[in-house]
Scaffold this motif. Sequence first.
Motif, PDB file in Angstrom:
ATOM      1  N   MET A 150       0.834  -1.200   0.000  1.00 44.34           N
ATOM      2  CA  MET A 150       0.000   0.000   0.000  1.00 44.34           C
ATOM      3  C   MET A 150       0.871   1.253   0.000  1.00 44.34           C
ATOM      4  O   MET A 150       2.079   1.196   0.072  1.00 44.34           O
ATOM      5  CB  MET A 150      -0.927  -0.024   1.212  1.00 44.34           C
ATOM      6  N   GLY A 151       0.188   2.413  -0.097  1.00 47.60           N
ATOM      7  CA  GLY A 151       0.898   3.681  -0.036  1.00 47.60           C
ATOM      8  C   GLY A 151       0.445   4.627  -1.124  1.00 47.60           C
ATOM      9  O   GLY A 151      -0.670   4.531  -1.649  1.00 47.60           O
ATOM     10  N   LEU A 152       1.306   5.568  -1.462  1.00 50.99           N
ATOM     11  CA  LEU A 152       1.077   6.499  -2.560  1.00 50.99           C
ATOM     12  C   LEU A 152       1.562   5.811  -3.821  1.00 50.99           C
ATOM     13  O   LEU A 152       2.749   5.562  -3.996  1.00 50.99           O
ATOM     14  CB  LEU A 152       1.838   7.801  -2.312  1.00 50.99           C
ATOM     15  N   LEU A 153       0.645   5.510  -4.743  1.00 51.01           N
ATOM     16  CA  LEU A 153       0.965   4.593  -5.830  1.00 51.01           C
ATOM     17  C   LEU A 153       0.848   5.184  -7.229  1.00 51.01           C
ATOM     18  O   LEU A 153       1.354   4.582  -8.184  1.00 51.01           O
ATOM     19  CB  LEU A 153       0.065   3.348  -5.737  1.00 51.01           C
ATOM     20  N   GLY A 154       0.154   6.314  -7.408  1.00 48.60           N
ATOM     21  CA  GLY A 154       0.008   6.839  -8.752  1.00 48.60           C
ATOM     22  C   GLY A 154      -0.292   8.321  -8.771  1.00 48.60           C
ATOM     23  O   GLY A 154      -0.799   8.889  -7.793  1.00 48.60           O
ATOM     24  N   LEU A 155       0.019   8.961  -9.913  1.00 50.26           N
ATOM     25  CA  LEU A 155      -0.211  10.391 -10.082  1.00 50.26           C
ATOM     26  C   LEU A 155      -0.471  10.690 -11.548  1.00 50.26           C
ATOM     27  O   LEU A 155       0.143  10.059 -12.432  1.00 50.26           O
ATOM     28  CB  LEU A 155       1.008  11.176  -9.578  1.00 50.26           C
ATOM     29  N   ALA A 156      -1.358  11.641 -11.813  1.00 49.35           N
ATOM     30  CA  ALA A 156      -1.651  12.048 -13.191  1.00 49.35           C
ATOM     31  C   ALA A 156      -1.998  13.534 -13.224  1.00 49.35           C
ATOM     32  O   ALA A 156      -2.922  13.973 -12.525  1.00 49.35           O
ATOM     33  CB  ALA A 156      -2.799  11.228 -13.776  1.00 49.35           C
ATOM     34  N   PHE A 157      -1.268  14.304 -14.023  1.00 44.28           N
ATOM     35  CA  PHE A 157      -1.598  15.712 -14.237  1.00 44.28           C
ATOM     36  C   PHE A 157      -2.782  15.823 -15.194  1.00 44.28           C
ATOM     37  O   PHE A 157      -2.897  15.043 -16.150  1.00 44.28           O
ATOM     38  CB  PHE A 157      -0.405  16.449 -14.846  1.00 44.28           C
ATOM     39  N   HIS A 158      -3.650  16.781 -14.933  1.00 46.55           N
ATOM     40  CA  HIS A 158      -4.726  17.050 -15.885  1.00 46.55           C
ATOM     41  C   HIS A 158      -4.098  17.415 -17.226  1.00 46.55           C
ATOM     42  O   HIS A 158      -3.118  18.162 -17.285  1.00 46.55           O
ATOM     43  CB  HIS A 158      -5.618  18.193 -15.384  1.00 46.55           C
ATOM     44  N   PRO A 159      -4.639  16.903 -18.336  1.00 49.09           N
ATOM     45  CA  PRO A 159      -4.017  17.170 -19.629  1.00 49.09           C
ATOM     46  C   PRO A 159      -3.948  18.653 -19.983  1.00 49.09           C
ATOM     47  O   PRO A 159      -3.109  19.057 -20.789  1.00 49.09           O
ATOM     48  CB  PRO A 159      -4.896  16.416 -20.620  1.00 49.09           C
ATOM     49  N   ASN A 160      -4.816  19.474 -19.386  1.00 44.62           N
ATOM     50  CA  ASN A 160      -4.804  20.908 -19.670  1.00 44.62           C
ATOM     51  C   ASN A 160      -4.012  21.707 -18.642  1.00 44.62           C
ATOM     52  O   ASN A 160      -4.163  22.920 -18.546  1.00 44.62           O
ATOM     53  CB  ASN A 160      -6.239  21.445 -19.736  1.00 44.62           C
TER      54      ASN A 160
END
Length: 775
Positions: A150-160
């Motif tokens: 477990m933990g902090l596993l993913g990140l995604a910037f908004h495309p805009n």
Amino acid sequence: MAISTKLRLTTLALPLLFAACGGGGGGDSAPVSQAPAPSPSPSPAPAPAPAPAPAPAISGLDTRPSNTTCVAPARPQPGTGTLQAVRAFPNLNFSLPVGLYQAPGDSSRWFVIEQQSGLVRSFPNDPSAEPADVTTFLDLGGKIQTAEEMGLLGLAFHPNWPTTPQVFVYYSVAGTSPVHNRISRFTSNNGGVSLDLASEQIVLEVTKNQGDRNHNGGNIAFGPDGFLYAGLGDGGSGGDPNNNAQNRNVLFGKMLRIDVNGTGAGYNIPSDNPFAGNAKCAAGTGSAACAEIFAYGLRNPWRWSFDKSTGALWAGDVGQDQREEVDVITKGGNFGWRIREGGQCYNPGTGCGTTGASGEPLIGPLFQYDRSVGIAVTGGYVYRGAAMPSMVGRYFFADYGTSRLFVVQPPSPLTASAPRVMGASDAVLTVPENVTSFGQGNDGELYAVGYAGGLYRMQLATSGAVDTIPTLLSQTGCVSASDAKQPASGLIPFTPNAPFWADGADKLRWLAVPNGTSITPQSTARWTPPNGTVLVKSFKLNNQLIETRLLMRHPDGVWAGYTYEWNTAQTDATRVVGGKSKAVAGPSGTQTWIYPSETDCLTCHTQVAGRTLGLETAQLNGSITYPTTGRSANQITTLNAIGMLSSTIAGDTSLLSAYVDPHGSAGTVEQRARAFLHANCSQCHQPNGPTPVALDLRYSTPLAQTGTCNVVPTSGDLGLTNAKVISPGAPDSSVLLSRVNRRDASAMPPLGSNLVDTASVAVLRQWIQGLAGCQ
């Protein structure tokens, strides 16, 4: 994969035990003076009664021998056109990183997510960046749960971004049981410098339908269509006991696609999702096929990505215990788990067919490999950069456990009637750390993320190849110029108390430390030798030298292992590159001897264990006979006396910890069993080790805290009744014992051995049989 341990990356599901292949760890044992038993609740030892001053301790050597010949050279360098993994930001090191990103339209900085700290870190895209240049972009430390995978596993910037200053993160929620995994939106209120923790809007939160903490998936990314994709594991345990991946009424074991644009909290369903007309499964389950599903039949899609050029979705899906696979994910596709593992049947074991419950075809992987090659796939990217024209269009991926990097040419079209089976020889290089993830810059250049904290740029060498490792052992400076069977004069013999199993071979070890340098000792951890150190280990069967291994710490601090095969005349040994197997005469007849590859060496000599394995106080607190003086003396006393240690290990050695020989008679059965597990298994099975299971098999860890006692196995029960990792009083229900007592795909150690260590199996059986509980 994380990482909890690794992530299995933690995300991965590996076999229960993982052991070393050996350059400097384990070994033939010597009697020791003391071996304290592990205690669940250790208490201070009583003060010793006054005693007469002891006689001065005897040193086995009078002076430190001069070592000018057996010194690790610079690392070999590849030739022009050869792929390299080069430290991209050599001054920076992160804490258990599992992701590397750039924001859309901004190539001036990078972002790293740290699995267990809960930090998103930002730093300039400058090779000379210093730790002072690193800032905190988001701190989720108080919100995440970090045990196991477990933990902090993913990140995604908004495309805009930055016009729409939003970032989405995937994390395991603190204080939840069963585990909740959450996708949340955070907003920047300061022009993208950082994210506002108070701005969190929960988009999707799923509650596991079983109590396991592994197989969380966690990768999220926006696709070319502007929708947010999320890869979820099958929910955990081993073998997908709830059949989640094939059950379309749950979100586990799926690739999800949701619309988060302009929704605030929550999400919408894209109209062309396969089950778009059905209700959402917002908490993870529903009464019909979930509207969020894009594809299914996945076990643990640890890392995946979109091809910048074609939009194809490539995924590495971590296997059970037989196959690791790479898939191209298509809308509505069923990718087979748990009916199939890779290209073969899993449940049922035979005759599983090629269709799902609704008659839909099972889509097989494009690439797969077995446990002889690696243990946990890390998905990567199709290369679309400009710096390596010959690599354009090729897919990069890695194996977390072995750090092998693969570069493959995709088939055209992206379908395969049968997967291409990858072998160890298909690996193009070994990354210096366990690879948890890859990063792709806005320019299409690729980077590998090491779990020990380093970031590595993929690039082609621009100069001629330089192989600094001699072909013959006699050329290394580590053996006598007149008799290669004897060590060079600057080497110091050593023998760990607890032996590492090596298929019945006798072992001889020497330590070569450059003049003017010293070893840094640790009281409770493995010691740290200086750059330039070489550990030499020779193996004998029937009194004939079979192999000599050199474990080197090169001048740049990077460890590497090299092995040499002895000739029949016993006059010299020749370097083996890439590993091999050979029939040799053993004590009980002909046996197959394994010469490990360079990758195999570091698979066993893990970074978390300090690489050396055998150099620690409790292993070296025992007596040996030093050939040059004929004296028998304690090894720590001797190393202290000749100035080999940077700081003296003070005190009477009889009061220091010392392991016992698992094959000997000293100590209790518990002490012998725990010493075996420490020497053979703990280099991988300890916190932050390269396995997905939360085991800690170090000698000092109380049994109740090892993650073994009365714990249901998460990587398969091996057909045992009422299986536990260790079942007190029931060795035949103990998966740990079963894995040590076999040499198939479920065996431990998983490589480097063809024969069962029957003596240690007997000790483990006796210990488990005598356990009345976990305290």
